[in-house]
Design a protein around this motif. Structure first.
Motif, PDB file in Angstrom:
ATOM      1  N   VAL A 190       1.023   6.290  -0.300  1.00  0.00           N
ATOM      2  CA  VAL A 190       0.678   6.623   1.077  1.00  0.00           C
ATOM      3  C   VAL A 190       1.854   6.110   1.901  1.00  0.00           C
ATOM      4  O   VAL A 190       1.787   5.091   2.570  1.00  0.00           O
ATOM      5  CB  VAL A 190      -0.650   5.957   1.509  1.00  0.00           C
ATOM      6  CG1 VAL A 190      -1.012   6.339   2.924  1.00  0.00           C
ATOM      7  CG2 VAL A 190      -1.753   6.314   0.552  1.00  0.00           C
ATOM      8  N   LEU A 191       2.956   6.840   1.802  1.00  0.00           N
ATOM      9  CA  LEU A 191       4.224   6.352   2.353  1.00  0.00           C
ATOM     10  C   LEU A 191       4.244   6.309   3.865  1.00  0.00           C
ATOM     11  O   LEU A 191       5.149   5.716   4.454  1.00  0.00           O
ATOM     12  CB  LEU A 191       5.376   7.205   1.823  1.00  0.00           C
ATOM     13  CG  LEU A 191       5.626   7.095   0.321  1.00  0.00           C
ATOM     14  CD1 LEU A 191       6.710   8.061  -0.103  1.00  0.00           C
ATOM     15  CD2 LEU A 191       6.010   5.679  -0.052  1.00  0.00           C
ATOM     16  N   THR A 206      10.023   3.751   3.555  1.00  0.00           N
ATOM     17  CA  THR A 206      10.496   4.650   4.603  1.00  0.00           C
ATOM     18  C   THR A 206      11.598   5.564   4.081  1.00  0.00           C
ATOM     19  O   THR A 206      11.633   6.760   4.397  1.00  0.00           O
ATOM     20  CB  THR A 206      10.995   3.845   5.814  1.00  0.00           C
ATOM     21  OG1 THR A 206       9.929   3.013   6.282  1.00  0.00           O
ATOM     22  CG2 THR A 206      11.449   4.746   6.932  1.00  0.00           C
ATOM     23  N   VAL A 207      12.487   5.025   3.264  1.00  0.00           N
ATOM     24  CA  VAL A 207      13.538   5.856   2.662  1.00  0.00           C
ATOM     25  C   VAL A 207      12.917   6.905   1.739  1.00  0.00           C
ATOM     26  O   VAL A 207      13.304   8.088   1.767  1.00  0.00           O
ATOM     27  CB  VAL A 207      14.566   4.979   1.914  1.00  0.00           C
ATOM     28  CG1 VAL A 207      15.488   5.809   1.043  1.00  0.00           C
ATOM     29  CG2 VAL A 207      15.366   4.145   2.907  1.00  0.00           C
ATOM     30  N   LEU A 208      11.934   6.502   0.932  1.00  0.00           N
ATOM     31  CA  LEU A 208      11.264   7.469   0.056  1.00  0.00           C
ATOM     32  C   LEU A 208      10.536   8.535   0.865  1.00  0.00           C
ATOM     33  O   LEU A 208      10.563   9.730   0.520  1.00  0.00           O
ATOM     34  CB  LEU A 208      10.287   6.755  -0.873  1.00  0.00           C
ATOM     35  CG  LEU A 208      10.901   5.919  -1.989  1.00  0.00           C
ATOM     36  CD1 LEU A 208       9.818   5.164  -2.740  1.00  0.00           C
ATOM     37  CD2 LEU A 208      11.688   6.802  -2.936  1.00  0.00           C
ATOM     38  N   LEU A 209       9.898   8.134   1.963  1.00  0.00           N
ATOM     39  CA  LEU A 209       9.211   9.087   2.828  1.00  0.00           C
ATOM     40  C   LEU A 209      10.201  10.098   3.408  1.00  0.00           C
ATOM     41  O   LEU A 209       9.940  11.307   3.420  1.00  0.00           O
ATOM     42  CB  LEU A 209       8.484   8.343   3.947  1.00  0.00           C
ATOM     43  CG  LEU A 209       7.760   9.195   4.986  1.00  0.00           C
ATOM     44  CD1 LEU A 209       6.622   9.969   4.339  1.00  0.00           C
ATOM     45  CD2 LEU A 209       7.255   8.325   6.121  1.00  0.00           C
ATOM     46  N   THR A 216       9.783  -3.848   1.368  1.00  0.00           N
ATOM     47  CA  THR A 216       8.911  -2.761   0.909  1.00  0.00           C
ATOM     48  C   THR A 216       8.795  -1.667   1.961  1.00  0.00           C
ATOM     49  O   THR A 216       8.700  -0.482   1.626  1.00  0.00           O
ATOM     50  CB  THR A 216       7.522  -3.286   0.520  1.00  0.00           C
ATOM     51  OG1 THR A 216       6.958  -3.985   1.638  1.00  0.00           O
ATOM     52  CG2 THR A 216       7.584  -4.193  -0.687  1.00  0.00           C
ATOM     53  N   GLY A 217       8.827  -2.046   3.243  1.00  0.00           N
ATOM     54  CA  GLY A 217       8.791  -1.056   4.312  1.00  0.00           C
ATOM     55  C   GLY A 217      10.036  -0.191   4.337  1.00  0.00           C
ATOM     56  O   GLY A 217       9.962   1.025   4.539  1.00  0.00           O
ATOM     57  N   ILE A 218      11.189  -0.801   4.126  1.00  0.00           N
ATOM     58  CA  ILE A 218      12.438  -0.035   4.101  1.00  0.00           C
ATOM     59  C   ILE A 218      12.458   0.921   2.916  1.00  0.00           C
ATOM     60  O   ILE A 218      12.805   2.102   3.057  1.00  0.00           O
ATOM     61  CB  ILE A 218      13.650  -0.990   4.070  1.00  0.00           C
ATOM     62  CG1 ILE A 218      13.799  -1.708   5.417  1.00  0.00           C
ATOM     63  CG2 ILE A 218      14.931  -0.242   3.730  1.00  0.00           C
ATOM     64  CD1 ILE A 218      14.816  -2.839   5.397  1.00  0.00           C
ATOM     65  N   ILE A 271       0.848  -1.202   0.000  1.00  0.00           N
ATOM     66  CA  ILE A 271       0.000   0.000   0.000  1.00  0.00           C
ATOM     67  C   ILE A 271       0.877   1.243   0.000  1.00  0.00           C
ATOM     68  O   ILE A 271       0.611   2.207  -0.726  1.00  0.00           O
ATOM     69  CB  ILE A 271      -0.958  -0.010   1.211  1.00  0.00           C
ATOM     70  CG1 ILE A 271      -2.077  -1.025   0.994  1.00  0.00           C
ATOM     71  CG2 ILE A 271      -1.553   1.371   1.462  1.00  0.00           C
ATOM     72  CD1 ILE A 271      -2.962  -1.235   2.200  1.00  0.00           C
ATOM     73  N   GLY A 272       1.924   1.223   0.805  1.00  0.00           N
ATOM     74  CA  GLY A 272       2.817   2.378   0.876  1.00  0.00           C
ATOM     75  C   GLY A 272       3.497   2.674  -0.446  1.00  0.00           C
ATOM     76  O   GLY A 272       3.642   3.829  -0.835  1.00  0.00           O
TER      77      GLY A 272
END
Length: 132
Positions: free
Chosen positions: A66-67, A108-111, A103-105, A60-61
């Motif tokens: 929706v990061l 999070t880096v993109l965010l 995908t979370g990492i 989803i992120g």
């Protein structure tokens, strides 16, 4: 030339080795008082729900930008990996937990990059307007 005599062979005792017939006994874990034992049947593996949640949040992120969901995906994936590693032979979806972690990492880096870019843009606009 030497021949082995039949009495030199080991004799069959009639009782097979239990490890060869049924395999090793499943590992039993000590549960805290008040909890029911929820071990699956021997040989039946189940899915870890935190691994599934982490992968869904990570996708989803990344897919919907929706990061803010990405750090939560990373956190849930780490929880799932700890649970899977602590209980070997219980869960079968370690790959989903790793996918949620990756995908979370990435999210999070993109965010973090978007937040830093927004702050940099804000400072540039403030400097361009003269601070008024």
């Amino acid at each position: 030339m030497s021949f082995e005599r039949p009495q030199d062979y080991p004799r069959y005792s009639g009782t097979p080795n239990p490890d060869q017939v049924h395999g090793p006994e499943p590992t039993r874990y000590v549960l805290q008082p008040g909890y029911q034992e929820q071990q699956p049947a021997y040989g039946v593996l189940r899915d870890n729900s935190n691994a599934t949640v982490s992968l869904v949040l990570g996708l989803i992120g990344l897919c919907t930008f929706v990061l803010i969901a990405s750090p939560f995906a990373w956190w849930k994936a780490n929880q799932a990996l700890r649970e899977i590693d602590a209980n070997p032979g219980i869960y079968n979806n370690r790959g989903m937990a790793v996918g949620g972690q990756i995908t979370g990492i990435i999210g999070t880096v993109l965010l973090a990059l978007f937040v830093l870019g927004g702050l940099l843009l804000l400072f540039v606009l403030i400097a361009a307007t003269g601070g008024n």
